[in-house]
Enzyme design. Structure first.
Site, short mmCIF file in Angstrom:
data_model
loop_
_atom_site.label_atom_id
_atom_site.label_comp_id
_atom_site.label_asym_id
_atom_site.label_seq_id
_atom_site.Cartn_x
_atom_site.Cartn_y
_atom_site.Cartn_z
N HIS A 23 0.86 -1.19 0.00
CA HIS A 23 0.00 0.00 0.00
C HIS A 23 0.89 1.24 0.00
O HIS A 23 0.84 2.06 0.93
CB HIS A 23 -0.93 0.03 1.22
CG HIS A 23 -2.08 -0.94 1.13
ND1 HIS A 23 -2.76 -1.40 2.22
CD2 HIS A 23 -2.67 -1.52 0.06
CE1 HIS A 23 -3.72 -2.23 1.83
NE2 HIS A 23 -3.68 -2.32 0.52
N HIS A 79 -12.07 -9.49 -5.61
CA HIS A 79 -11.69 -8.15 -5.15
C HIS A 79 -10.86 -7.52 -6.27
O HIS A 79 -10.06 -8.21 -6.90
CB HIS A 79 -10.89 -8.33 -3.87
CG HIS A 79 -10.28 -7.11 -3.25
ND1 HIS A 79 -10.84 -5.86 -3.29
CD2 HIS A 79 -9.14 -6.98 -2.51
CE1 HIS A 79 -10.07 -5.02 -2.62
NE2 HIS A 79 -9.03 -5.67 -2.14
N GLU A 81 -8.53 -5.07 -6.14
CA GLU A 81 -7.22 -4.45 -5.87
C GLU A 81 -6.14 -5.17 -6.69
O GLU A 81 -6.18 -6.41 -6.85
CB GLU A 81 -6.91 -4.47 -4.37
CG GLU A 81 -5.80 -3.50 -4.02
CD GLU A 81 -5.76 -3.09 -2.54
OE1 GLU A 81 -6.46 -3.70 -1.72
OE2 GLU A 81 -5.01 -2.14 -2.24
N ASP A 83 -3.24 -6.31 -6.31
CA ASP A 83 -2.45 -7.45 -5.83
C ASP A 83 -3.16 -8.78 -6.10
O ASP A 83 -2.53 -9.84 -6.05
CB ASP A 83 -2.09 -7.31 -4.35
CG ASP A 83 -3.27 -7.01 -3.45
OD1 ASP A 83 -4.23 -6.37 -3.92
OD2 ASP A 83 -3.24 -7.40 -2.27
N HIS A 145 -11.97 -6.16 1.64
CA HIS A 145 -11.36 -4.96 2.15
C HIS A 145 -11.81 -3.70 1.41
O HIS A 145 -11.56 -2.58 1.88
CB HIS A 145 -9.83 -5.21 2.02
CG HIS A 145 -8.93 -4.06 1.89
ND1 HIS A 145 -8.00 -3.91 0.92
CD2 HIS A 145 -8.81 -2.98 2.69
CE1 HIS A 145 -7.32 -2.81 1.08
NE2 HIS A 145 -7.77 -2.22 2.14
N ASP A 164 -9.07 -11.02 1.05
CA ASP A 164 -8.20 -10.38 2.04
C ASP A 164 -8.48 -10.81 3.48
O ASP A 164 -7.57 -10.81 4.32
CB ASP A 164 -8.35 -8.85 1.96
CG ASP A 164 -7.50 -8.24 0.85
OD1 ASP A 164 -6.47 -8.82 0.50
OD2 ASP A 164 -7.88 -7.16 0.36
N TYR A 192 -1.77 -7.53 10.43
CA TYR A 192 -2.61 -7.44 9.23
C TYR A 192 -3.98 -6.88 9.60
O TYR A 192 -4.49 -5.94 8.98
CB TYR A 192 -2.71 -8.84 8.63
CG TYR A 192 -3.44 -8.96 7.33
CD1 TYR A 192 -2.74 -8.97 6.12
CD2 TYR A 192 -4.81 -9.11 7.28
CE1 TYR A 192 -3.40 -9.11 4.92
CE2 TYR A 192 -5.48 -9.25 6.08
CZ TYR A 192 -4.76 -9.26 4.90
OH TYR A 192 -5.43 -9.41 3.71
N HIS A 225 -3.82 -13.89 1.11
CA HIS A 225 -2.46 -13.58 1.54
C HIS A 225 -2.09 -14.55 2.66
O HIS A 225 -2.92 -14.80 3.56
CB HIS A 225 -2.35 -12.16 2.11
CG HIS A 225 -2.59 -11.07 1.12
ND1 HIS A 225 -1.73 -10.80 0.06
CD2 HIS A 225 -3.59 -10.15 1.03
CE1 HIS A 225 -2.19 -9.77 -0.62
NE2 HIS A 225 -3.32 -9.36 -0.07
FE1 FEO Z 1 -7.23 -5.39 -0.72
FE2 FEO Z 1 -4.86 -7.89 -0.87
O1 FEO Z 1 -5.90 -6.44 -1.50
#
Ligand code: FEO
Length: 398
Positions: A23, A79, A81, A83, A145, A164, A192, A225
């Site tokens: 981030h 999601h 994002e 990643d 997230h 996430d 996290y 993750h």
């Molecule tokens: Fe909200 Fe692992 O991205």
């Protein structure tokens, strides 16, 4: 290697051993991370989530160990994002007939990142996608997230793929939580939650309640993750409930920045006072301690005191950045206070107090501002001030 996590379900993600900032620079990933993608092989083949751009080949190599990537029928983006969605174009280039499946809100988050022209299917809570013997069921999870987030659930395997949620920024050769050092696992899970999910604590409690009311049986939780919870997965759910409720123990942080050592002297005296009230205390100088660690340490502490000298009538820059972080995160149900030394004029202590209040932290005692270097008497005063804060912590826990 592709790693089986249920019958005909494989982890095919990528391990990012090298990343130390996430981030932007707001999250220090001390132990790297992983981007987890899951391949479900049935009459139809689905890939749930992908990996960050730059890790496409690693993921595609793992997929190819199991099936030809060109045979993928569905790419589910839980999601938007980058990643998790960054490698979608690489998958779709090999499987252009595949349908991209995502939530309604993900049309916004993915919109400018992905080209038009692919088959798409919008799904929401209650929608299912039969693959043959297995089914993908979807559950929207806004703000876990991002507003676009959703969970994918495979009832036949009692397998939850929550993206996430329930993750950790942890690079490891092991894929399962029960294979890694528990101290490392919980340290990363705590950081996290604290640094990413704290602002959404109320929504987390509601979502967990919703899942419980739906009666979903869960044997495995495979986040996007870190490692996978296969033994007693309810342990991380129960821990999320405690964290989201702001459950804390008799613990306080003394976080400070210093210029010529006077605020550091005060910090050590304050910590001595807090400890004398029977409260566990952690002394964390910044910038020597990064924000990610401070925020992680705060998660199960009841109190935080912030210290800064006054410079140009303001607080120092690194503690100011931490305050900014706390204002965004809004830690749940904490108490705080501020202290600091100053020379010709003060100003930092009221600014620290203002920041604590903006972060939703209750300021429970008047700030302690001392001029120049603390005298022995003032040092004693700082110990007493710390003892008072320790007493406030104990009272707040009753
Ligand atoms: Fe909200 Fe692992 O991205």
């Amino acid at each position: 290697m592709a790693v089986p996590i249920a019958e005909n379900v494989y982890w095919v993600g990528a391990v990012d051993w090298d990343v130390r900032h996430f981030h932007g620079y707001s999250y220090h990933t001390h132990r790297g991370t992983s981007y987890n993608a899951y391949l479900i092989v049935d009459e139809r083949i689905a890939l749930v989530d992908t990996v960050m751009r730059g890790f496409e080949e690693e993921m595609l190599r793992r997929i190819a160990e199991v099936v030809d990537p060109a045979r993928i029928d569905y790419v589910v983006a839980n999601h938007g994002e980058p990643d998790h969605s960054g490698a979608i174009p690489a998958v779709m280039a090999l499987a252009p007939q595949a349908t991209l499946v995502h939530s309604k809100r993900a049309a916004e988050s993915l919109g400018k990142y992905l080209p038009d022209g692919w088959k798409r299917q919008i799904v929401g809570t209650g929608d299912t996608l039969p693959l043959g013997r297995k089914t993908l069921a979807f559950l929207e999870a806004p703000m876990l997230h991002w507003p676009d987030s959703m969970f994918t659930y495979i009832p036949e395997d009692r397998l939850l793929l929550p993206n996430d949620a329930f993750g950790q920024h942890l690079a490891s050769a092991e894929r399962f939580a029960d294979e890694v050092d528990p101290a490392v696992l919980w340290d990363e899970a705590r950081k996290y939650f604290a640094n990413i999910l704290t602002p959404f604590s109320k929504l987390i409690l509601r979502k967990i309640e919703e899942v419980q009311q739906m009666g979903l049986e869960i044997a495995t939780i495979a986040p996007s993750h870190g490692v996978i919870w296969r033994e007693n997965p309810v342990q991380i759910v129960e821990q999320y409930v405690r964290w989201a409720r702001g459950e804390a123990r008799a613990r306080a942080l003394v976080v400070y920045e210093t210029m010529w050592g006077s605020t550091a002297e005060m910090a050590h005296a304050v910590a001595e006072g807090i400890a004398s009230a029977g409260v566990e205390v952690r002394v964390l100088p910044v910038p020597q301690t990064d924000h990610t660690t401070v925020v992680g340490e705060l998660l199960d502490a009841k109190g935080i005191v912030l210290g800064s000298p006054t410079h140009n009538r303001r607080m120092l820059l690194n503690i100011a950045a931490l305050v900014e972080d706390l204002v965004g995160l809004r830690p749940v149900d904490k108490i705080g206070a501020a202290f600091g030394s100053h020379g010709w004029s003060g100003g930092a202590v009221p600014l620290l107090e203002k920041g604590l209040k903006e972060a939703g932290i209750e300021v429970v005692q008047e700030g302690l501002a001392l001029a120049w270097r603390p005298t022995p008497q003032e040092r004693t005063q700082a110990v007493a001030w710390g003892w008072t804060f320790g007493e406030r912590v104990m009272e707040a826990l009753k």
